[in-house]
Design an enzyme around this catalytic site. Structure first.
Site, short mmCIF file in Angstrom:
data_model
loop_
_atom_site.label_atom_id
_atom_site.label_comp_id
_atom_site.label_asym_id
_atom_site.label_seq_id
_atom_site.Cartn_x
_atom_site.Cartn_y
_atom_site.Cartn_z
N GLU A 9 32.01 -18.98 38.68
CA GLU A 9 31.73 -18.22 39.83
C GLU A 9 30.08 -18.16 39.83
O GLU A 9 29.54 -18.21 38.85
CB GLU A 9 32.07 -16.69 39.53
CG GLU A 9 31.18 -15.85 38.71
CD GLU A 9 31.54 -14.48 38.67
OE1 GLU A 9 31.82 -13.66 39.74
OE2 GLU A 9 31.98 -13.89 37.46
N ASP A 46 21.95 -19.68 22.00
CA ASP A 46 20.89 -20.70 22.60
C ASP A 46 20.26 -19.98 23.68
O ASP A 46 20.33 -20.35 24.71
CB ASP A 46 21.48 -21.89 23.23
CG ASP A 46 20.58 -23.20 23.55
OD1 ASP A 46 19.40 -22.70 23.13
OD2 ASP A 46 21.04 -23.96 24.25
#
Length: 264
Positions: free
Chosen positions: A72, A175
């Site tokens: 999305e 990360d």
């Protein structure tokens, strides 16, 4: 995953360094982002799904097949992130870290950027960090031999003395730098595992980019344990070694400075 009709109107998006990234629309007009990956997109989809299940603000995965990951398209807001956006993200990150496991690692190996990231399950946090995060990168060709020897000595004892044996095994993005935050609101491109949450926060502090508002909201939600400042340089070594592997010896000085900071 769901079956999707062929998206239309592909337009390239900037910012991707590993994948080709495009904006497109589904037949019903829903905006999506399509990543063409050089790796199995199900690896990234797995991490995003885990973060979403824990309540983290991440885009929904719509499909992952072949070399395509369809997400999305999340709104990046009408303008720059506000203080309220950063505060909400700091709170959400602390709540994410409250999702814990009984061991450190992940159910499969995954990726850190374009590189393999080892996981498995370990009962000791210092052991997991030493063996699955640091030791794999000691053979990096660009790592100077003197630094390699210092790191090897650290893994043989001092690291285990510095890090707590069994802190909460928090679910972490893995990360988390400013480039993996969209509009101060959404997290993308994870390298998930269960780890000491200080590991996440340490990397966030390497390159900066996160305002004090976020940090204040995080610690108001879940204060850090005493001694975190002393541990932080050691917990920054993993991502710096990854940067040595990816980008060369220019990051070796940052590795040396962290070793100096902890006296190794």
């Amino acid at each position: 995953m769901i079956d999707l009709p062929d998206p239309a109107g592909w337009q390239p998006l900037g910012g991707g360094s590993i994948c080709a990234v495009h904006a497109a629309e589904l037949a019903d007009g829903s905006p999506v982002v399509i990543k063409q990956t050089p790796y199995d997109p199900r690896i990234e989809a797995d991490g995003l799904a885990a973060l979403r299940a824990a309540g983290a603000p991440v885009p929904a995965v719509l499909a992952a097949e072949g070399d395509l990951l369809v997400l999305e398209r999340v709104p990046d807001g009408p303008g720059p992130p506000t203080a309220a956006d950063w505060e909400a993200l700091g709170t959400a990150l602390a709540e994410l870290h409250r999702t814990t496991a009984t061991a450190y690692g992940w159910h499969c190996d995954n990726l850190i950027g374009s590189l393999p990231q080892r996981n498995g399950w370990w009962e000791s946090w210092p052991q997991f960090y030493a063996e699955q995060r640091l030791r794999p990168w000691l053979a990096a060709p660009a790592l100077p031999a003197a630094l390699r020897r210092r790191l090897e000595r650290a893994l043989d004892g001092p690291l285990h003395d510095l890090l707590p044996e069994q802190p909460p095994a928090s679910l972490v993005h893995g990360d988390l730098w400013s480039g993996n935050v969209v509009g101060g609101r959404w997290l993308i491109d994870p390298a998930v595992c269960h780890a000491d949450r200080e590991y996440e926060l340490a990397f966030m502090d390497v390159f900066g980019g996160f305002p004090k508002t976020l940090w204040d909201a995080y610690t108001a939600t879940w204060p850090l344990a005493s001694g975190w400042r002393e541990r932080r340089p050691a917990l920054q070594l993993y991502h710096l070694l990854v940067h040595v592997q990816l980008f060369g010896a220019g990051y070796a000085g940052a590795v040396a400075s962290r070793l100096d900071a902890v006296g190794w």
